[in-house]
Design a protein around this motif. Structure first.
Motif, PDB file in Angstrom:
ATOM      1  N   LEU A 168       6.524  -6.264 -10.837  1.00 39.12           N
ATOM      2  CA  LEU A 168       5.663  -4.346 -10.969  1.00 39.12           C
ATOM      3  C   LEU A 168       4.751  -4.392 -10.051  1.00 39.12           C
ATOM      4  O   LEU A 168       3.896  -5.442  -9.623  1.00 39.12           O
ATOM      5  CB  LEU A 168       5.306  -3.516 -12.172  1.00 39.12           C
ATOM      6  CG  LEU A 168       4.764  -2.156 -12.005  1.00 39.12           C
ATOM      7  CD1 LEU A 168       5.747  -1.274 -11.098  1.00 39.12           C
ATOM      8  CD2 LEU A 168       3.997  -1.428 -13.389  1.00 39.12           C
ATOM      9  N   LEU A 169       4.969  -3.794  -8.398  1.00 40.87           N
ATOM     10  CA  LEU A 169       3.932  -3.544  -7.250  1.00 40.87           C
ATOM     11  C   LEU A 169       3.910  -2.189  -7.468  1.00 40.87           C
ATOM     12  O   LEU A 169       2.157  -2.443  -7.225  1.00 40.87           O
ATOM     13  CB  LEU A 169       5.041  -3.889  -6.420  1.00 40.87           C
ATOM     14  CG  LEU A 169       6.120  -4.810  -5.773  1.00 40.87           C
ATOM     15  CD1 LEU A 169       6.920  -4.630  -4.894  1.00 40.87           C
ATOM     16  CD2 LEU A 169       5.136  -6.174  -6.116  1.00 40.87           C
ATOM     17  N   PHE A 170       3.580  -0.937  -7.747  1.00 38.31           N
ATOM     18  CA  PHE A 170       2.540   0.047  -7.582  1.00 38.31           C
ATOM     19  C   PHE A 170       3.009   0.793  -8.564  1.00 38.31           C
ATOM     20  O   PHE A 170       4.127   1.099  -9.050  1.00 38.31           O
ATOM     21  CB  PHE A 170       3.183   0.216  -5.835  1.00 38.31           C
ATOM     22  CG  PHE A 170       2.550   1.899  -6.146  1.00 38.31           C
ATOM     23  CD1 PHE A 170       1.001   1.807  -5.961  1.00 38.31           C
ATOM     24  CD2 PHE A 170       2.889   3.300  -6.093  1.00 38.31           C
ATOM     25  CE1 PHE A 170       0.169   2.886  -5.669  1.00 38.31           C
ATOM     26  CE2 PHE A 170       2.172   4.156  -5.804  1.00 38.31           C
ATOM     27  CZ  PHE A 170       0.739   4.185  -5.625  1.00 38.31           C
ATOM     28  N   VAL A 171       2.090   1.964  -8.989  1.00 36.95           N
ATOM     29  CA  VAL A 171       2.557   2.931 -10.430  1.00 36.95           C
ATOM     30  C   VAL A 171       1.820   4.116  -9.034  1.00 36.95           C
ATOM     31  O   VAL A 171       0.553   4.154  -9.234  1.00 36.95           O
ATOM     32  CB  VAL A 171       2.226   2.641 -11.531  1.00 36.95           C
ATOM     33  CG1 VAL A 171       2.619   3.849 -12.547  1.00 36.95           C
ATOM     34  CG2 VAL A 171       3.181   1.772 -12.426  1.00 36.95           C
ATOM     35  N   GLY A 172       2.280   5.430  -9.212  1.00 37.71           N
ATOM     36  CA  GLY A 172       1.862   6.875  -8.842  1.00 37.71           C
ATOM     37  C   GLY A 172       2.390   7.830  -9.526  1.00 37.71           C
ATOM     38  O   GLY A 172       2.902   7.695 -10.613  1.00 37.71           O
ATOM     39  N   LYS A 173       1.269   8.928  -8.679  1.00 36.34           N
ATOM     40  CA  LYS A 173       2.087  10.000 -10.065  1.00 36.34           C
ATOM     41  C   LYS A 173       1.985  11.248  -9.478  1.00 36.34           C
ATOM     42  O   LYS A 173       1.142  11.282  -7.920  1.00 36.34           O
ATOM     43  CB  LYS A 173       1.310  10.105 -10.311  1.00 36.34           C
ATOM     44  CG  LYS A 173      -0.250  10.473 -10.996  1.00 36.34           C
ATOM     45  CD  LYS A 173      -1.447  10.818 -12.393  1.00 36.34           C
ATOM     46  CE  LYS A 173      -2.552  11.259 -12.498  1.00 36.34           C
ATOM     47  NZ  LYS A 173      -3.404  11.612 -14.097  1.00 36.34           N
ATOM     48  N   PHE A 174       2.065  12.948  -9.578  1.00 38.25           N
ATOM     49  CA  PHE A 174       2.167  13.630  -8.586  1.00 38.25           C
ATOM     50  C   PHE A 174       2.827  14.419  -9.392  1.00 38.25           C
ATOM     51  O   PHE A 174       3.191  14.337 -10.450  1.00 38.25           O
ATOM     52  CB  PHE A 174       3.158  13.138  -7.010  1.00 38.25           C
ATOM     53  CG  PHE A 174       5.006  13.249  -7.870  1.00 38.25           C
ATOM     54  CD1 PHE A 174       6.074  14.587  -7.122  1.00 38.25           C
ATOM     55  CD2 PHE A 174       5.204  11.944  -7.849  1.00 38.25           C
ATOM     56  CE1 PHE A 174       6.670  14.669  -8.205  1.00 38.25           C
ATOM     57  CE2 PHE A 174       6.638  11.782  -8.041  1.00 38.25           C
ATOM     58  CZ  PHE A 174       7.095  12.555  -7.977  1.00 38.25           C
ATOM     59  N   ILE A 175       2.613  15.587  -8.762  1.00 33.24           N
ATOM     60  CA  ILE A 175       2.157  16.865  -9.492  1.00 33.24           C
ATOM     61  C   ILE A 175       3.879  18.046  -8.967  1.00 33.24           C
ATOM     62  O   ILE A 175       3.896  17.996  -7.283  1.00 33.24           O
ATOM     63  CB  ILE A 175       1.609  17.671  -9.923  1.00 33.24           C
ATOM     64  CG1 ILE A 175       0.544  16.889 -10.472  1.00 33.24           C
ATOM     65  CG2 ILE A 175       1.987  19.088 -10.550  1.00 33.24           C
ATOM     66  CD1 ILE A 175      -0.525  17.537 -10.913  1.00 33.24           C
ATOM     67  N   ASN A 214       3.005  -2.677   4.207  1.00 37.24           N
ATOM     68  CA  ASN A 214       2.781  -4.205   3.960  1.00 37.24           C
ATOM     69  C   ASN A 214       3.839  -4.843   2.834  1.00 37.24           C
ATOM     70  O   ASN A 214       3.008  -5.648   1.946  1.00 37.24           O
ATOM     71  CB  ASN A 214       1.966  -4.270   3.383  1.00 37.24           C
ATOM     72  CG  ASN A 214       0.563  -3.653   4.212  1.00 37.24           C
ATOM     73  OD1 ASN A 214       0.676  -3.818   5.542  1.00 37.24           O
ATOM     74  ND2 ASN A 214      -0.818  -3.110   3.715  1.00 37.24           N
ATOM     75  N   TYR A 215       5.455  -4.148   2.893  1.00 38.55           N
ATOM     76  CA  TYR A 215       6.290  -4.723   1.969  1.00 38.55           C
ATOM     77  C   TYR A 215       7.428  -5.243   2.607  1.00 38.55           C
ATOM     78  O   TYR A 215       8.111  -4.442   3.319  1.00 38.55           O
ATOM     79  CB  TYR A 215       6.172  -4.439   1.158  1.00 38.55           C
ATOM     80  CG  TYR A 215       7.323  -5.218  -0.192  1.00 38.55           C
ATOM     81  CD1 TYR A 215       6.527  -6.204  -1.007  1.00 38.55           C
ATOM     82  CD2 TYR A 215       8.832  -4.975  -0.403  1.00 38.55           C
ATOM     83  CE1 TYR A 215       7.033  -6.812  -1.582  1.00 38.55           C
ATOM     84  CE2 TYR A 215       9.619  -5.762  -1.008  1.00 38.55           C
ATOM     85  CZ  TYR A 215       9.006  -6.609  -1.503  1.00 38.55           C
ATOM     86  OH  TYR A 215       9.350  -7.645  -3.064  1.00 38.55           O
ATOM     87  N   GLU A 216       7.715  -6.491   2.872  1.00 34.33           N
ATOM     88  CA  GLU A 216       8.909  -6.315   3.852  1.00 34.33           C
ATOM     89  C   GLU A 216      10.247  -6.846   2.602  1.00 34.33           C
ATOM     90  O   GLU A 216       9.431  -7.470   1.483  1.00 34.33           O
ATOM     91  CB  GLU A 216       8.586  -8.124   4.500  1.00 34.33           C
ATOM     92  CG  GLU A 216       8.680  -7.764   5.878  1.00 34.33           C
ATOM     93  CD  GLU A 216       8.298  -8.229   7.004  1.00 34.33           C
ATOM     94  OE1 GLU A 216       8.635  -9.451   6.791  1.00 34.33           O
ATOM     95  OE2 GLU A 216       6.751  -8.399   7.628  1.00 34.33           O
ATOM     96  N   GLY A 217      11.543  -6.798   2.537  1.00 39.20           N
ATOM     97  CA  GLY A 217      12.638  -6.855   1.615  1.00 39.20           C
ATOM     98  C   GLY A 217      13.059  -6.153   0.883  1.00 39.20           C
ATOM     99  O   GLY A 217      11.786  -4.592   1.207  1.00 39.20           O
ATOM    100  N   GLN A 218      13.786  -6.008   0.152  1.00 37.37           N
ATOM    101  CA  GLN A 218      14.262  -4.963  -0.819  1.00 37.37           C
ATOM    102  C   GLN A 218      13.033  -4.760  -1.470  1.00 37.37           C
ATOM    103  O   GLN A 218      12.940  -5.735  -2.234  1.00 37.37           O
ATOM    104  CB  GLN A 218      15.453  -5.588  -1.285  1.00 37.37           C
ATOM    105  CG  GLN A 218      16.781  -4.353  -2.214  1.00 37.37           C
ATOM    106  CD  GLN A 218      17.495  -4.319  -3.386  1.00 37.37           C
ATOM    107  OE1 GLN A 218      17.800  -5.798  -3.333  1.00 37.37           O
ATOM    108  NE2 GLN A 218      18.786  -4.001  -2.565  1.00 37.37           N
ATOM    109  N   GLU A 231       0.567  -1.598  -0.053  1.00 37.63           N
ATOM    110  CA  GLU A 231      -0.253  -0.313   0.383  1.00 37.63           C
ATOM    111  C   GLU A 231       0.513   1.453   0.136  1.00 37.63           C
ATOM    112  O   GLU A 231       1.273   1.070   0.650  1.00 37.63           O
ATOM    113  CB  GLU A 231      -1.184   0.251   1.513  1.00 37.63           C
ATOM    114  CG  GLU A 231      -1.882   1.151   1.323  1.00 37.63           C
ATOM    115  CD  GLU A 231      -2.175   1.510   2.596  1.00 37.63           C
ATOM    116  OE1 GLU A 231      -3.023   2.188   2.843  1.00 37.63           O
ATOM    117  OE2 GLU A 231      -3.284  -0.214   3.040  1.00 37.63           O
ATOM    118  N   ALA A 232       0.487   1.781  -1.167  1.00 39.14           N
ATOM    119  CA  ALA A 232       1.306   3.452  -0.706  1.00 39.14           C
ATOM    120  C   ALA A 232       1.219   4.340  -0.438  1.00 39.14           C
ATOM    121  O   ALA A 232      -0.565   4.620  -0.354  1.00 39.14           O
ATOM    122  CB  ALA A 232       1.661   4.074  -3.152  1.00 39.14           C
TER     123      ALA A 232
END
Length: 252
Positions: free
Chosen positions: A243-250, A195-199, A175-176
């Motif tokens: 690929l786990l997640f893709v988000g965007k920002f401005i 909610n993620y463990e590891g590299q 979860e981002a």
């Protein structure tokens, strides 16, 4: 041959007077002109302009200093004769054409051809400067418009990455947390998830899908100190295999 006085009208010189003045300039004999003529030219920009126009049109080859001039080389006993002989008659004939361009000149009060020509050059230089400033203004306006267009292009969404934003990847429950999708961020930017463990590898891309930042960590957050220009950006969380997640920002 008829006799005549200097053909000076109350307001401006006649063509014959202008031709005589040009002869004087070409022959370097301005000082021998009648005082009345000199005084008028000194105070009349319009007549100076006409003199300069004709002066520029008349070739120097027409003026032979060894040939007697009908006005300047007359004897004191001779009357003031009409001086429009060849090539001086030609000068007067050309004067009518020269008058058309008179409005384009501003002349100095000096009687020397060098000063008159210098003033003309200064006027032309001033006009050139004005044209240059005008063209520069256009160029600057075009540059601003171009810059604005380029800036707007930096905010255009990527069709490929937009399809992946907030897509649910079934193989993980990551979860981002930040940056929140589509929000304006301040720099430096801190990316957080849970909610993620590891590299895990973080990648930041431009809206043109150019990778500008990559870093791997086993923590649940990572701060990017790289300064970004205004625009729309995408960020990915991925492992070596998926690929786990893709988000965007401005950035503004």
């Amino acid at each position: 041959m008829k006799t005549s006085k200097i053909l000076l009208r109350p307001d401006h010189l006649m063509e014959e007077d202008i031709a005589l003045y040009v002869d004087a300039l070409k022959l370097d004999r301005v000082g021998e002109l009648p005082a009345k003529l000199l005084k008028h030219v000194e105070g009349c920009d319009d007549c100076k302009a006409k003199i300069l126009a004709l002066h520029e049109m008349m070739p120097n080859e027409m003026y032979n200093t060894e040939t007697k001039h009908p006005y300047f080389d007359r004897t004191k006993q001779e009357p003031v004769v009409h001086y429009l002989f060849t090539p001086y008659r030609v000068a007067a004939a050309v004067a009518g054409v020269a008058l058309l361009g008179a409005g384009y000149y501003y002349i100095a009060t000096s009687h020397s051809p060098q000063t008159i020509a210098s003033r003309q050059t200064q006027t032309q230089s001033t006009l050139s400067d004005q044209e240059i400033r005008k063209e520069n203004g256009k160029s600057q306006t075009a540059d601003k418009s171009s810059t604005k267009d380029l800036l707007a292009a930096n905010f255009e969404p990527s069709s490929n990455l937009e399809d992946l934003v907030q897509n649910e990847f079934r193989s993980t429950s990551i979860e981002a947390l930040s940056p929140v999708v589509g929000k304006v961020v301040s720099q430096p930017i801190t990316f957080k998830w849970k909610n993620y463990e590891g590299q895990i590898t973080l990648k930041v891309l431009t809206n043109k899908e150019i990778n500008i930042f990559t870093s791997s960590t086993e923590a649940s957050s990572l701060t990017m100190k790289k300064s970004l220009s205004p625009g729309l950006y995408y960020w990915k969380l991925e492992t070596e295999d998926e690929l786990l997640f893709v988000g965007k920002f401005i950035v503004k």
